[in-house]
Design an enzyme around this catalytic site. Structure first.
Site: not given
Length: 180
Positions: A134-136
């Site tokens: 989850p780079c978000h």
């Protein structure tokens, strides 16, 4: 042989490319399989065919968007690229919990290299398996969104959806124009 499937989500189409073992090698909010394949390390690339069955991945994505914000944690990913720091950073990124975004600086500290803020940002930018790694959930130092390969509206929606104060996943889907 790899297989792929495009799933409908409240933020638009999510295409996943999976190995014969069911591990996600690439995922992104797009229908462009060739673009996704370009994110996969050359040693993990293979021909990909469309498939209705991508193992448990589709069910985990459905569960995630139905309100189980930790459902995607159970999805196995295969990521490989360059140096040890990025590989380690991707593992650490998977430990960032929904509703608890961190800054690039905090992410670098979590990855054991507090001075490697640019390296942390690079790990986010080079992440081939959006949503599952989850780079978000990584933000600029001032708390603003920063960049996101799949568009800032998608990142913003995901962060709002994962906010622990967001009580109604159905309302989020309806606001995005997706009914289940």
């Amino acid at each position: 042989m790899l297989k792929y499937r495009t799933l409908d989500t409240p933020t638009g189409p999510l295409t996943v490319i999976v190995s014969s073992f069911g591990a996600v090698r690439a995922a992104g909010f797009t229908t462009d399989v060739a673009d996704l394949m370009s994110l996969v390390h050359p040693s993990l690339r293979a021909p990909a065919e469309p498939a209705d069955d991508v193992g448990p991945v589709a069910a985990h994505v459905r569960s995630y968007f139905d309100g189980d914000r930790s459902a995607i944690d159970a999805v196995t990913v295969e990521q490989h690229i360059g140096g040890e720091f990025i590989k380690h950073a991707w593992q650490v990124m998977r430990e960032i919990k929904p509703g608890s975004p961190v800054t690039y600086s905090e992410f670098a500290r979590m990855a054991g290299r507090p001075a490697a803020v640019r390296g942390a940002a690079s790990a986010c930018a080079r992440n081939p398996v959006a949503l599952f790694t989850p780079c978000h959930r990584v933000l600029r130092l001032d708390g603003t969104l920063g960049g996101y390969r799949w568009g800032l509206p998608v990142k913003e929606w995901l962060l709002a959806y994962e906010d622990p104060d967001q009580a109604d996943p159905a309302a989020m889907r309806a606001a995005a124009g997706v009914m289940r």
